[in-house]
Design a protein around this motif. Structure first.
Motif, PDB file in Angstrom:
ATOM      1  N   ARG A 280      -1.587   1.731  -9.450  1.00  0.00           N
ATOM      2  CA  ARG A 280      -1.938   3.138  -9.160  1.00  0.00           C
ATOM      3  C   ARG A 280      -3.399   3.277  -8.761  1.00  0.00           C
ATOM      4  O   ARG A 280      -3.733   3.918  -7.774  1.00  0.00           O
ATOM      5  N   GLU A 281      -4.260   2.635  -9.564  1.00  0.00           N
ATOM      6  CA  GLU A 281      -5.701   2.809  -9.313  1.00  0.00           C
ATOM      7  C   GLU A 281      -6.165   2.104  -8.038  1.00  0.00           C
ATOM      8  O   GLU A 281      -7.300   2.284  -7.603  1.00  0.00           O
ATOM      9  N   ASN A 282      -5.284   1.317  -7.464  1.00  0.00           N
ATOM     10  CA  ASN A 282      -5.648   0.627  -6.233  1.00  0.00           C
ATOM     11  C   ASN A 282      -4.786   1.057  -5.048  1.00  0.00           C
ATOM     12  O   ASN A 282      -4.754   0.366  -4.019  1.00  0.00           O
ATOM     13  N   GLY A 283      -4.081   2.181  -5.227  1.00  0.00           N
ATOM     14  CA  GLY A 283      -3.323   2.764  -4.114  1.00  0.00           C
ATOM     15  C   GLY A 283      -2.130   1.936  -3.661  1.00  0.00           C
ATOM     16  O   GLY A 283      -1.750   1.965  -2.489  1.00  0.00           O
TER      17      GLY A 283
ATOM     18  N   ILE B 271      -5.261  -4.249   0.068  1.00  0.00           N
ATOM     19  CA  ILE B 271      -6.404  -3.336   0.214  1.00  0.00           C
ATOM     20  C   ILE B 271      -7.353  -3.829   1.307  1.00  0.00           C
ATOM     21  O   ILE B 271      -7.848  -3.050   2.125  1.00  0.00           O
TER      22      ILE B 271
ATOM     23  N   GLU C   3      -4.224  -7.571  -6.046  1.00  0.00           N
ATOM     24  CA  GLU C   3      -4.113  -6.232  -5.447  1.00  0.00           C
ATOM     25  C   GLU C   3      -5.033  -6.106  -4.232  1.00  0.00           C
ATOM     26  O   GLU C   3      -4.820  -5.267  -3.353  1.00  0.00           O
TER      27      GLU C   3
ATOM     28  N   LYS D 273       0.855  -1.193   0.000  1.00  0.00           N
ATOM     29  CA  LYS D 273       0.000   0.000   0.000  1.00  0.00           C
ATOM     30  C   LYS D 273       0.891   1.243   0.000  1.00  0.00           C
ATOM     31  O   LYS D 273       1.870   1.303   0.766  1.00  0.00           O
ATOM     32  N   ALA D 274       0.514   2.227  -0.811  1.00  0.00           N
ATOM     33  CA  ALA D 274       1.329   3.443  -0.896  1.00  0.00           C
ATOM     34  C   ALA D 274       1.402   4.134   0.466  1.00  0.00           C
ATOM     35  O   ALA D 274       2.384   4.799   0.800  1.00  0.00           O
ATOM     36  N   SER D 275       0.357   3.970   1.266  1.00  0.00           N
ATOM     37  CA  SER D 275       0.307   4.644   2.569  1.00  0.00           C
ATOM     38  C   SER D 275       1.058   3.881   3.664  1.00  0.00           C
ATOM     39  O   SER D 275       1.133   4.353   4.800  1.00  0.00           O
TER      40      SER D 275
END
Ligand SMILES: Nc1ncnc2c1ncn2[C@@H]1O[C@H](COP(=O)(O)OP(=O)(O)OP(=O)(O)O)[C@@H](O)[C@H]1O
Ligand SMILES: O=P(O)(O)OC[C@H]1O[C@H](OP(=O)(O)OP(=O)(O)O)[C@H](O)[C@@H]1O
Length: 214
Positions: free
Chosen positions: A168-171, A150, A146, A100-102
């Motif tokens: 990208r579209e899934n963070g 999530i 993905e 996860k990007a976060s």
């Protein structure tokens, strides 16, 4: 008669294009109404069978097909007993580790010991983490991996990335690349050694054509 195993999906169009360039026409597989799983070439020299990408090396290994086209990723995952003869220079993608990007995981070694990694490519994922000496639990999935991070089921995924749009579209973001992949021409080793159905000549033609067609 030579049999060629072709993969359904992502690699099919370019595989058919390449074979057309050496005079073998299997474009019937692209007709939307066609449900045939094997079709002969008009010249009568060869036929093609249409199989799932993961099954291409199985047909070649067992000798039902003398030739096949498959992604390097599948060869890395399944390690079949086939000869890998030509890098066909299409089907470019990479096998990546993503999170996860976060999240706070910026490198593979930031992942927690015994954390979970979801993947369709369980052997590739396992080999990679063994190489890092990081014990993780590999969670096998068949697609949409993905969703692992999530939903919170896994900390990371190992999966194919091409344009990066799905991540990208899934963070999600990539934090490592395991390897690059392209489509490969694979051959049944004994058929090649015995030059069955003039296979060697066809392989040479394909080797030359792939440089000009794609
Ligand atoms: N997004 C992509 N862009 C480019 N090449 C890809 C992409 N996804 C997969 N590939 C390559 O194409 C091959 C076939 O992928 P495809 O998505 O058609 O089938 P699959 O999902 O692996 O198999 P199946 O649908 O049978 O489970 C992969 O093994 C890989 O080499
Ligand atoms: O980087 P991109 O260009 O977005 O492509 C990557 C996506 O393509 C593959 O999925 P596929 O379409 O094969 O579906 P799957 O989830 O069923 O494996 C892969 O598993 C990624 O989800």
């Amino acid at each position: 008669m030579l049999t060629v195993a072709l993969p359904k999906g992502e690699l099919l169009k370019n595989s058919i294009r390449l074979l057309q360039s050496v005079g073998l026409d299997f474009s019937g597989f692209l007709d939307s109404g066609n449900r045939q799983l094997q079709i002969p070439d008009a010249s009568g020299q060869a036929k093609a069978i249409l199989v799932r990408a993961q099954d291409v090396p199985v047909y070649v290994e067992y000798g039902q097909a003398q030739l096949g086209i498959v992604g390097y990723d599948v060869l890395q995952e399944k390690k079949p007993q086939v000869a890998q003869l030509v890098d066909l220079q299409f089907g470019y993608c990479r096998m990546s580790l993503a999170v996860k990007a976060s999240s706070s995981y910026k490198t593979p070694l930031d992942l927690p010991a015994h954390g979970r990694v979801a993947s369709k490519y369980v052997n590739c994922a396992r080999d990679y983490f063994q190489g890092l000496d990081l014990p993780v639990e590999i969670v096998p999935l068949y697609g949409s991996v993905e969703l692992g991070p999530i939903t919170g089921m896994s900390e990371a995924i190992v999966d194919i990335v091409s344009t990066g749009k799905t991540l990208r579209e899934n963070g999600l973001v990539e934090i490592a690349t395991l390897y690059q992949s392209t489509a490969r021409l694979i051959v049944h080793p004994l058929s090649y050694r015995l030059n069955m159905g003039n296979i060697n000549q066809l392989v040479e033609q394909l080797r030359v054509e792939q440089l000009t067609v794609m």
